[in-house]
Enzyme design. Structure first.
Site, PDB file in Angstrom:
ATOM      1  N   THR A 199       0.837  -1.200   0.000  1.00 20.06           N
ATOM      2  CA  THR A 199       0.000   0.000   0.000  1.00 20.06           C
ATOM      3  C   THR A 199       0.872   1.251   0.000  1.00 20.06           C
ATOM      4  O   THR A 199       2.093   1.172   0.096  1.00 20.06           O
ATOM      5  CB  THR A 199      -0.927   0.038   1.232  1.00 20.06           C
ATOM      6  OG1 THR A 199      -0.117   0.120   2.424  1.00 20.06           O
ATOM      7  CG2 THR A 199      -1.800  -1.205   1.302  1.00 20.06           C
ATOM      8  N   GLU A 200       0.187   2.376  -0.080  1.00 21.58           N
ATOM      9  CA  GLU A 200       0.892   3.647   0.028  1.00 21.58           C
ATOM     10  C   GLU A 200       1.599   3.738   1.376  1.00 21.58           C
ATOM     11  O   GLU A 200       1.145   3.177   2.373  1.00 21.58           O
ATOM     12  CB  GLU A 200      -0.091   4.807  -0.086  1.00 21.58           C
ATOM     13  CG  GLU A 200      -0.695   4.976  -1.452  1.00 21.58           C
ATOM     14  CD  GLU A 200      -1.664   6.136  -1.490  1.00 21.58           C
ATOM     15  OE1 GLU A 200      -1.250   7.248  -1.871  1.00 21.58           O
ATOM     16  OE2 GLU A 200      -2.835   5.941  -1.131  1.00 21.58           O
ATOM     17  N   LYS A 219     -12.353   6.788  12.465  1.00 23.84           N
ATOM     18  CA  LYS A 219     -11.770   7.499  13.608  1.00 23.84           C
ATOM     19  C   LYS A 219     -10.402   7.989  13.179  1.00 23.84           C
ATOM     20  O   LYS A 219      -9.862   7.569  12.146  1.00 23.84           O
ATOM     21  CB  LYS A 219     -11.661   6.586  14.828  1.00 23.84           C
ATOM     22  CG  LYS A 219     -10.938   5.266  14.575  1.00 23.84           C
ATOM     23  CD  LYS A 219     -10.991   4.364  15.803  1.00 23.84           C
ATOM     24  CE  LYS A 219     -10.331   3.013  15.511  1.00 23.84           C
ATOM     25  NZ  LYS A 219     -10.374   2.118  16.679  1.00 23.84           N
ATOM     26  N   ASP A 247      -7.929   1.463   6.711  1.00 28.63           N
ATOM     27  CA  ASP A 247      -8.480   0.437   7.596  1.00 28.63           C
ATOM     28  C   ASP A 247      -9.954   0.194   7.301  1.00 28.63           C
ATOM     29  O   ASP A 247     -10.829   0.451   8.123  1.00 28.63           O
ATOM     30  CB  ASP A 247      -8.304   0.816   9.061  1.00 28.63           C
ATOM     31  CG  ASP A 247      -8.449  -0.413   9.971  1.00 28.63           C
ATOM     32  OD1 ASP A 247      -8.736  -1.499   9.435  1.00 28.63           O
ATOM     33  OD2 ASP A 247      -8.302  -0.285  11.186  1.00 28.63           O
ATOM     34  N   PHE A 281       2.730   6.029   4.499  1.00 27.59           N
ATOM     35  CA  PHE A 281       2.445   7.272   5.217  1.00 27.59           C
ATOM     36  C   PHE A 281       3.404   7.368   6.410  1.00 27.59           C
ATOM     37  O   PHE A 281       3.119   6.846   7.485  1.00 27.59           O
ATOM     38  CB  PHE A 281       0.989   7.295   5.696  1.00 27.59           C
ATOM     39  CG  PHE A 281      -0.005   7.387   4.576  1.00 27.59           C
ATOM     40  CD1 PHE A 281      -0.415   8.614   4.089  1.00 27.59           C
ATOM     41  CD2 PHE A 281      -0.504   6.238   3.984  1.00 27.59           C
ATOM     42  CE1 PHE A 281      -1.326   8.701   3.048  1.00 27.59           C
ATOM     43  CE2 PHE A 281      -1.410   6.316   2.940  1.00 27.59           C
ATOM     44  CZ  PHE A 281      -1.821   7.546   2.477  1.00 27.59           C
TER      45      PHE A 281
END
Length: 508
Positions: free
Chosen positions: A96-97, A146, A163, A99
Site C-alpha cells: 500500500t501507500e 476514527k 483500515d 504514510f
C-alpha cells in the site's frame, strides 16, 4: 540500502522488503519496502494466517479490506498496489501507500498548534472520501471511522481514509450488526438499524478530536458508560471545550439524530469548509457507480483472488461469515476429477443473499489455480459467474462446464443445509443453540441473572454493570429472534420444496 538489507521480494520481483518495521498491530506488521518500477517507497503489510485464525472474524475482516481496497479508486482513500497469499510462509501480503507521518491522531498529538484552516482542510478531504464511498450503488459504509484509521502525509497535508476491514457494502436500505469503536459509534448502530450516515456521526467525533486533541468520552471509565451516554443523547464533555461557535455548530450537526443528520456532500457545502475562489471538482465521482467489490473489472489483475502457485498447503478461502448471522452454518466442500484435473469447490452462506466460495483447480504437474468469489443467490447464475473466470484462470470449455456444475451443486447443498436447520442441531455448537422459550420466560431468567450479578458488586459500580448487562440482553434477544425466524423460514422452505416432488402427499 545494499542487497544485504533486502529481506524479501514479492512474486513478481517488483517490490522488495527491508527489515525496517514501520508499525505493528495485533495481527499485522508494516515494513518499509520499495517499488523498483516507480522508484518510490511503499508499505509492505504482512499478516500471519495462523495468527489471524486465532481470532474469529479477523480473517474475514482482512480479506474484506483487500477486496474493498482493490475496487476503490479515490485520492482520499488509501491505495492498494498489489496483494498476494504466500502459501509457503503462510502469510497475507499487501503493498500500500506509505504514510511516514502515521495516523491523523498521532500527527495531531505531535503538532498541537495547528491553524483552523489546516483542520478544515483535513475535514474536507475526509468528507470527500466519505462522499465517494457513500455515492456507490450500493453505498459503502466504513463503520469504524476514527482518527486512528485516517492517515496523513506530513509533507503535503494529504489525508486518506484507511483500515476498511469493518466496511460493509450496504445491500439493503438498513444495515445490521453492531460493530465499531464505542467512542465513535452512532446511537443507531447499537439498535442494529442504520445506513451510511453512521459515518457522518463518526466524522463529527473525528472533527471534535482534531479540534480539542482529546479523545471523545475520555471521561467515561468503560464502554458501558459510553453506551449509556450515547443512547441517552449526552454529548462528550470535550464538546464544551470548542470555543469557536461555528465549529461547534458544525460538529453538532454531525451528531444529530440520523433522520436530521446531513450527508457528506451537504457538509462539504457548509460555509466553514468553503475554499475562497476554488471550485471543488472532486465531488461528482461515481455518483451512479454500481459497486461490487468482489467482482472488479476484468481488465484489472486480481493476484489476491487468483493464485497460480504450486504450493497449495494453505488456503484462506473458507472464511466468509458476515456479522454474527450465520455462525451456525458450516462450510461445505465438493470435489470432482475430470481429464486428470482435480476441482475442489468450498463455500458457505454469508447472509440471506450471498454465498462465499473458493475454487481450487490442480493438475497432475502440481500447478494450481485458485480463486475466491461471492455468489449472489438472487441474481447470479453458475454459468455467468464461471464465464467471468475464463480469462483469468485460462479455462477450457470442458472446465467451464465442470465448474458450472460444481457451483450449481454447491448452491443446492447450501440451500438444503439452510432448509434443514432443525435437523442440524447435533452439528451446532452448544454455545450457539438456544432452547425455544417464551419472551416472558427469557426476560424473567435474564432479570434474575441481572439481579444476582448486581448483588456481587458495590452500589457505586452496579449502575455500570446493569447498563452493560442491558447491552448483552439486547444483543442476545436480537440474535435469538433472528435464529427463531431463520428456523421458521427454513421449515417453510423445506415443506414447499418437498411439496413439489412426486408422491409428496406420502412424505408430508
Amino acid at each position: 540500502m545494499d542487497e544485504a538489507d533486502i529481506v524479501d521480494k514479492d512474486p513478481t520481483g517488483r517490490y522488495i522488503r527491508y527489515g525496517d518495521v514501520l508499525g505493528r498491530g495485533a495481527f499485522k506488521t508494516v515494513y518499509k519496502a520499495f517499488d523498483q518500477v516507480q522508484g518510490i517507497e511503499v508499505a509492505w503489510n504482512l499478516t500471519s494466517i495462523e495468527d489471524v485464525l486465532q481470532m474469529p472474524g479477523q480473517l474475514e475482516r482482512l480479506y474484506s479490506e483487500v477486496h474493498l481496497l482493490k475496487a476503490l479508486k479515490h485520492d482520499n482513500i488509501i491505495k492498494l498496489f498489489y496483494s498476494w497469499v504466500d502459501d509457503h510462509n503462510k502469510t497475507i501480503n499487501m503493498i500500500t501507500e506509505l504514510f511516514t507521518s502515521g495516523s491523523l491522531r498521532v500527527y495531531r498529538m505531535k503538532h498541537r498548534k495547528v491553524d483552523p484552516k489546516a483542520i478544515n482542510n483535513w475535514a474536507r478531504q475526509i468528507l470527500k472520501g466519505l462522499h465517494y464511498l457513500h455515492s456507490h450503488t450500493p453505498p459503502v459504509i466504513h463503520r469504524d471511522l476514527k482518527c486512528d484509521n485516517i492517515f496523513v502525509n506530513g509533507n503535503t497535508g494529504e489525508v486518506k481514509i484507511g483500515d476498511l476491514g469493518l466496511a460493509a457494502v450496504l445491500q439493503q436500505p438498513i444495515a445490521r450488526s453492531v460493530i465499531g469503536t464505542p467512542e465513535f459509534m452512532a446511537p443507531e448502530l447499537y439498535e442494529e438499524e442504520y445506513n451510511e450516515l453512521v459515518d457522518i456521526y463518526s466524522f463529527g467525533m473525528c472533527m471534535l478530536e482534531m479540534v480539542t486533541c482529546e479523545y471523545p468520552y475520555s471521561e467515561c471509565r468503560n464502554p458501558a458508560q459510553i453506551y449509556k451516554k450515547v443512547t441517552s443523547g449526552i454529548k462528550p464533555q470535550s464538546l464544551a471545550k470548542v470555543d469557536d461557535p461555528q465549529v461547534k455548530q458544525f460538529i453538532e450537526k454531525c451528531l444529530l439524530p440520523a433522520p436530521c443528520r446531513p450527508t457528506a456532500l451537504e457538509l462539504l457545502k457548509e460555509q466553514l469548509l468553503a475554499v475562497d475562489g476554488a471550485k471543488d471538482s472532486g465531488l461528482t465521482a461515481s455518483s451512479n457507480t454500481t459497486f461490487n467489490p468482489t467482482k472488479p473489472p476484468q481488465s484489472e489483475p486480481r493476484p489476491m483472488d487468483v493464485d497460480h502457485k504450486e504450493n497449495t498447503s494453505v488456503s484462506i478461502c473458507s472464511s466468509g461469515k458476515s456479522s454474527h448471522e450465520y455462525t451456525w452454518l458450516q462450510t461445505i466442500e465438493i470435489q470432482r476429477v475430470a481429464e486428470n484435473t482435480q476441482f475442489r469447490l468450498s463455500g458457505e452462506r454469508r447472509d440471506d443473499v450471498t454465498a462465499s466460495m473458493a475454487l481450487h483447480i490442480a493438475d497432475l504437474s502440481g500447478e494450481a489455480r485458485k480463486v475466491d468469489f461471492d455468489f449472489y443467490l438472487k441474481t447470479d447464475t453458475a454459468r455467468a459467474v464461471t464465464g467471468e473466470m475464463v480469462e483469468e484462470l485460462d479455462l477450457s470449455s470442458q472446465e467451464v462446464i465442470v465448474i458450472s456444475e460444481l457451483i450449481d451443486e454447491l448452491i443446492m447443498k447450501l440451500k438444503a443445509n439452510e432448509e434443514a436447520g432443525d435437523s442440524m442441531k447435533s452439528d451446532i455448537s452448544v454455545e450457539y443453540y438456544y432452547p425455544v422459550v417464551s419472551s416472558n420466560e427469557a426476560e424473567e431468567s435474564l432479570l434474575a441473572s441481572f439481579l444476582d450479578s448486581c448483588s456481587m458488586v458495590s452500589n457505586e459500580r452496579s449502575e455500570d454493570l446493569k447498563t452493560e448487562l442491558n447491552v448483552i440482553e439486547s444483543q442476545y434477544n436480537q440474535s435469538f429472534q433472528h435464529l427463531v425466524r431463520l428456523r421458521e423460514e427454513a421449515i417453510d422452505k423445506a415443506k414447499r420444496k418437498w411439496a413439489t416432488l412426486p408422491n409428496a402427499h406420502k412424505l408430508l
